[in-house]
Design a protein around this motif. Structure first.
Motif, PDB file in Angstrom:
ATOM      1  N   ASP A 161       1.973  -0.474  -1.892  1.00 20.01           N
ATOM      2  CA  ASP A 161       1.894   0.690  -1.005  1.00 20.01           C
ATOM      3  C   ASP A 161       2.106   1.933  -1.857  1.00 20.01           C
ATOM      4  N   LEU A 162       1.024   2.520  -2.324  1.00 21.50           N
ATOM      5  CA  LEU A 162       1.125   3.632  -3.258  1.00 21.50           C
ATOM      6  C   LEU A 162       1.331   4.975  -2.585  1.00 21.50           C
ATOM      7  N   ASP A 163       0.893   5.108  -1.334  1.00 23.16           N
ATOM      8  CA  ASP A 163       1.040   6.406  -0.678  1.00 23.16           C
ATOM      9  C   ASP A 163       2.310   6.505   0.155  1.00 23.16           C
ATOM     10  N   ASP A 165       3.370   5.049   2.944  1.00 20.97           N
ATOM     11  CA  ASP A 165       3.346   5.095   4.410  1.00 20.97           C
ATOM     12  C   ASP A 165       3.821   3.793   5.041  1.00 20.97           C
ATOM     13  N   THR A 169      -2.869  -0.152   3.119  1.00 21.85           N
ATOM     14  CA  THR A 169      -4.080  -0.012   3.922  1.00 21.85           C
ATOM     15  C   THR A 169      -5.234  -0.732   3.238  1.00 21.85           C
ATOM     16  N   SER A 174      -8.960   3.109   0.623  1.00 18.11           N
ATOM     17  CA  SER A 174      -7.507   3.223   0.730  1.00 18.11           C
ATOM     18  C   SER A 174      -6.937   3.896  -0.515  1.00 18.11           C
ATOM     19  N   ALA A 175      -5.815   4.571  -0.342  1.00 19.24           N
ATOM     20  CA  ALA A 175      -5.083   5.137  -1.481  1.00 19.24           C
ATOM     21  C   ALA A 175      -4.115   4.129  -2.079  1.00 19.24           C
ATOM     22  N   ASP A 176      -4.031   2.938  -1.483  1.00 18.37           N
ATOM     23  CA  ASP A 176      -3.118   1.898  -1.951  1.00 18.37           C
ATOM     24  C   ASP A 176      -3.835   0.970  -2.960  1.00 18.37           C
ATOM     25  N   ARG A 214     -10.357   8.553  -6.663  1.00 15.38           N
ATOM     26  CA  ARG A 214      -9.085   8.314  -7.330  1.00 15.38           C
ATOM     27  C   ARG A 214      -9.349   8.090  -8.812  1.00 15.38           C
TER      28      ARG A 214
END
Length: 395
Positions: A161-163, A165, A169, A174-176, A214
């Protein structure tokens, strides 16, 4: 006078270079066995083979047991075993995960392939006892045929879980997913990075999501495992209760800066003859990179700890550190990024055979039916065409 085995090898190379005898037949004769009068030479290498059609997904990878003259094809949800004459010998299916790239381990006579269940965050290496694949229509639940070993390192990066939250995701946008990890695909046996000898380790390549928004997804990620104790870890596959019998920490975790590619290394291969690793990928989309589809790493290249450019360090400013492998100093070179590689399709089947020879697969489709064509090629290393069909002159 040179020893007999040296003269035989020289003669064999001359035949390959001129195309004599090869062009008039459909197979390349194997090298004669030397030093062991009772050794049985492997069967001839066909110049072209085909497999399918199957309603199971496109071909993901191939593996060859050259001594027995068997070829294995992963069609995503089906594993097919053929002989060099094109006869179908056996099939294995019965899973809903994604069966990817393959490699045959001559040390134990087993087939190894990537098998992933992204929704369950479970990423396995499937181990197939090829001697038990003896008929068409086998199910993966058949006793002793297929077992699996979990790779927790992959699951940890995939589920990161990089963001912040509170969840990982799913999906490419996703940003994860640390390093942009989408799972695993390429597998191959070879020496530890930085060496050309020593025990064979299993190398597993991450899948990497294509995402232009990214900057932490521009490296290929490679894990190396010593599988010496895996026989005690492997468990039968049960999709109703996925097991957690896991491999230990990898022997090493390495990074190759290629620029972002679509789903990472699809096919990974170690060429003993050329002493280099080859990484076949789908084309990337970032305009700041050349988006080659084949990359090479020399086996003797030493891993060096350095910056993973684009990957923010977790606990301090700056880039994360990792063991970097340099791209080989061959092929095309992009002047802006310095990245080297080739515009060469090598994403659905790449199998080194020794003596500079390879099998290179092409995926074919008609409706929902998928087939594979495999051609015998030889390595040239040329920037415009690293492989040439057997019998063609070397550029």
């Amino acid at each position: 006078m040179r020893p007999l085995h040296v003269r035989l090898i020289a003669l064999y190379c001359l035949v390959l270079a001129t195309g004599n005898a090869i062009g008039s037949s459909n197979a390349v004769p194997p090298l004669a066995a030397t030093g062991n009068a009772t050794a049985i030479a492997p069967p001839e290498l066909p110049i072209r083979m085909e497999a399918g059609p199957w309603n199971a997904g496109h071909v993901q990878g191939i593996a060859v047991d050259r001594q027995r003259g068997h070829v294995y094809y992963s069609f995503t949800r089906l594993l097919a075993k053929y002989d060099f004459d094109g006869r179908l010998l056996a099939t294995l299916d019965g899973w809903h995960g994604h069966f990817g790239d393959l490699d045959f381990n001559p040390d134990d006579g087993r087939l190894y392939g990537s098998l992933e269940y992204g929704d369950a965050q479970a990423f396995y290496i499937a181990v197939v006892d090829t001697t038990r694949m003896d008929r068409v229509g086998m199910d993966a639940s058949a006793p002793g045929v297929l077992s699996t070993v979990l790779l927790p390192e992959v699951g940890q990066d995939f589920s990161a879980d990089l963001d912040g939250d509170g969840q990982a995701t799913p999906g490419a946008h996703s940003a994860d997913h640390r390093y942009g990890s989408s799972g695993i695909d390429g597998v191959a046996f070879g020496p530890a990075f930085g060496r050309t000898d020593g025990p064979r380790l299993l190398t597993v390549a991450y899948g990497i999501y294509a995402n232009n928004d990214r900057s932490d997804n521009d490296h290929q990620v490679l894990l190396q495992y010593d599988i010496g104790q895996w026989a005690s870890l492997a468990r039968p596959l049960d999709e109703t209760a996925l097991h957690h019998s896991a491999a230990g920490a990898p022997h090493g975790k390495y990074f190759v800066r290629t620029g972002n590619t679509t789903y990472g290394v699809q096919n990974l291969a170690y060429d003993t003859h050329g002493q280099r690793w080859l990484l076949g990928t789908y084309k990337g989309r970032k305009p700041t990179f050349p988006n080659y589809t084949l990359f090479a790493v020399e086996a003797h290249a030493q891993p060096r700890r350095g910056d993973l450019v684009g990957v923010q360090a977790r606990d301090q400013p700056g880039w994360e550190q990792g063991l970097l492998l340099p791209l080989a100093d061959i092929g095309l070179q992009d002047p802006a990024s310095g990245i080297r590689g080739w515009h060469q399709k090598a994403d659905v089947g790449l199998q080194p055979l020794g003596d500079g020879l390879f099998y290179l697969a092409t995926n074919l489709r008609r409706g929902n039916l998928h087939s594979a064509r495999v051609d015998l090629v030889r390595w040239t290393g040329a920037a415009d065409a690293p492989f040439a069909a057997v019998g063609e002159p070397v550029p």
